[in-house]
Design a protein around this motif. Structure first.
Motif, short mmCIF file in Angstrom:
data_model
loop_
_atom_site.label_atom_id
_atom_site.label_comp_id
_atom_site.label_asym_id
_atom_site.label_seq_id
_atom_site.Cartn_x
_atom_site.Cartn_y
_atom_site.Cartn_z
N GLU A 1 10.77 41.92 -9.78
CA GLU A 1 10.54 43.19 -8.99
C GLU A 1 9.87 43.96 -10.11
O GLU A 1 9.04 44.88 -9.61
N GLN B 1 16.69 52.66 -8.12
CA GLN B 1 17.21 51.18 -7.85
C GLN B 1 16.38 50.20 -8.43
O GLN B 1 15.20 50.22 -8.88
N ARG B 2 16.67 48.70 -8.44
CA ARG B 2 15.75 47.87 -9.16
C ARG B 2 15.34 46.90 -8.20
O ARG B 2 15.10 45.59 -8.50
N LYS B 3 14.41 47.53 -7.31
CA LYS B 3 13.35 46.83 -6.50
C LYS B 3 12.24 47.34 -6.76
O LYS B 3 11.88 48.52 -6.94
N ALA C 1 11.16 50.47 -5.02
CA ALA C 1 11.97 51.81 -5.41
C ALA C 1 11.57 52.05 -6.91
O ALA C 1 11.18 53.18 -7.28
N PRO D 1 21.79 46.87 0.08
CA PRO D 1 21.94 46.76 -1.27
C PRO D 1 20.81 47.89 -1.89
O PRO D 1 21.43 48.31 -2.92
N GLU D 2 20.00 48.37 -1.07
CA GLU D 2 18.77 49.18 -1.47
C GLU D 2 19.56 50.93 -1.29
O GLU D 2 19.19 51.90 -2.02
N THR D 3 20.37 50.84 -0.19
CA THR D 3 20.75 52.27 0.20
C THR D 3 22.38 52.52 -0.12
O THR D 3 22.68 53.81 0.00
N ASP E 1 23.17 55.39 -2.57
CA ASP E 1 22.91 56.57 -2.05
C ASP E 1 23.73 57.09 -0.85
O ASP E 1 24.21 58.26 -1.18
#
Length: 500
Positions: free
Chosen positions: A59, A112-114, A117, A235-237, A240
């Protein structure tokens, strides 16, 4: 050309491609010069054995390639080779990511770690807190991120401009901010100064703020308008939604078609509760196990539940009922009115407490953990967690030391199975250890040190109200036994480097 030669050349070409990287690896010898030479740098401090670092690597590479075109550089530092450099920058765990604007302006990376993001976050970091926007640059600025905020102001309205600057500085990690004093442009966008337009690539496309300029009012508007009417938990949200400060209503369904159908069905309810409750779908085929965390059956979908994120309370909708607009509306309205009791998952209260570590369950959590007369150190664990199992004998020994000390009536060493009991805290990993100090139960302190008895004693002494310290030597026989066991297992655990 022989087949062997072709194969060799092919392998060399592949190796060359594999070695090409837009992430610069730095050392103590060139780190400072590199940071000084670039306006903005994202640095990853890592260790080769770190599992989270390995997951981040592709990523990070993808983001580095995208951002290089915008003169935003991504670098990495191997802390097993550059221990002094990592210590100099306060690195305590891996990976640690920091944003450098020179050597004197360093802030932690909060995204985030993507790849997407990381790219979005760093683009926002590279912009001024508020960018000047004109009729020629507005359309391009709207594309800077999924959500951008533009204020349309009168050039003489200094007060509104100052409020905007304060909001932008506070929320610059979240959104790009722009401003324009072009009255014709404001009219073309359908507003009159002073006004704020939040542009977004979802839902209705934009939201407008025309109230009196106030930092808190604008911040609330931005957070509400920037959240999709019915988003998606993943996982991404997830983090938040958990930090939004308002409840989250989950719509569990196994197929995209069913999630879309339920979203349309419940959309009017979400609209009526906008800013009060966030609504989101969740893929039950991929994340169905999370239903169990909300006290739903994890094998019966579709399903609906509300989580009060601040108090971590769960309100599952009866899974024996069909999900209809009217029934969900009544359930949501009753929740908002305080007429729905939270569901509490709890093991039975132990009839007797065996051993020095006090077993806590949901039903006695408040009585023990929130006892305002005692310092309570509590471990949130999971039965399957290997690191919890490794900690157990040392934790027992720690409890025994306090049970035999002058602080036996002032300090409690406790544990709770966070998978079988609802607890007020949102636990992100196991084991999690917290101190609830006497007289300060509303401000627990999370332990982040190494899991040794000496360090835990130091933590209790420093974070507890009674400053209770005991000597490990007081339990010499137990310490000897623990040391014997650690000859093999403890050495293995230390090289495992758990990051939770």
């Amino acid at each position: 050309m022989h087949t062997v030669q072709k194969l060799a050349l092919g392998l060399l070409a592949a190796a060359a491609v594999a070695s090409a990287s837009d992430v610069e690896q730095l050392t103590k010898g060139n780190f400072d010069d590199f940071v000084k030479a670039n306006d903005i740098v994202l640095a990853e401090f890592f260790a080769p054995w770190c599992g989270h670092c390995k997951a981040l690597a592709p990523e990070y590479e993808e983001a580095a390639t995208t951002l290089k075109e915008k003169d935003i550089r991504l670098v990495k530092v191997d802390c097993t080779e550059e221990a002094d450099l990592c210590q100099q920058h306060g690195v305590e765990g891996y990976p640690t990511l920091k944003v450098f604007r020179g050597l004197d302006n360093v802030t932690p990376y909060k995204g985030q770690r993507k790849a997407a993001a990381i790219t979005s976050y760093m683009i926002k970091q590279s912009l001024p807190a508020v960018s000047a926007v004109t009729k020629d640059t507005l359309e391009e600025f709207k594309k800077a991120d999924k959500v951008v905020i533009v204020a349309y102001l009168d050039a003489a309205d200094k007060a509104s401009g100052e409020v905007l600057e304060k909001v932008a500085e506070k929320l610059r990690d979240n959104y790009p901010f722009g401003s324009s004093t072009d009255a014709a442009l404001a009219e073309a966008e359908g507003v009159t100064a002073p006004a704020i337009v939040l542009y977004k690539d979802f839902d209705e496309g934009k939201s407008v703020f025309t109230e009196k300029f106030d930092v808190e009012a604008i911040e609330k508007f931005a957070k509400t308008a920037a959240t999709p009417l019915i988003g998606e938990v993943g996982p991404e949200t997830y983090s938040d939604y958990m930090s939004a400060g308002i409840p989250l209503a989950y719509i569990f369904a196994e197929t995209p078609e069913e999630r879309k159908e339920l979203s349309e069905l419940l959309k009017p309810i979400a609209e009526a509760q906008r800013g009060v409750i966030n609504f989101a779908t969740i893929d039950a085929s991929a994340f169905g196990a999370h239903a169990g965390n909300l006290n739903l059956k994890a094998d019966k979908f579709p399903a609906f539940a509300i989580q009060e994120t601040v108090k971590n309370q769960k309100f599952p909708f009866d899974q024996e009922k069909a999900i209809t607009h009217d029934d969900i509306k009544a359930f949501v309205d009753n929740f908002v009115s305080g007429k729905v009791d939270p569901s509490i998952k709890s093991e039975p209260i132990p009839e007797t407490q065996e051993g020095p570590v006090i077993t806590v369950v949901a039903k006695n959590y408040n009585d023990i953990v929130l006892d305002d007369t005692k310092d309570v150190l509590i471990e949130f664990y999971a039965p399957w967690c290997g690191h919890c199992k490794s900690l157990a004998p040392k934790y027992e020994e720690l409890a025994a030391l306090y049970a035999k000390s002058e602080f036996k009536d002032k300090v409690v060493i406790a544990k709770v199975d966070a998978t079988a009991n609802d607890v007020p805290d949102e636990i992100q990993g196991f084991p999690t250890i917290k101190m609830y100090a006497a007289g300060a139960k509303g401000e627990p302190v999370t332990y982040s040190g190494s899991r040794t008895i000496d360090d835990l004693i130091k933590f209790i002494s420093e974070s507890g109200t009674y400053k209770a310290s005991v000597s490990e030597e007081a339990e010499e026989s137990s310490a000897t036994a623990a040391a014997t066991e650690s000859t093999s297992s403890e050495a293995a655990k230390e090289t495992d480097h758990d990051e939770l």
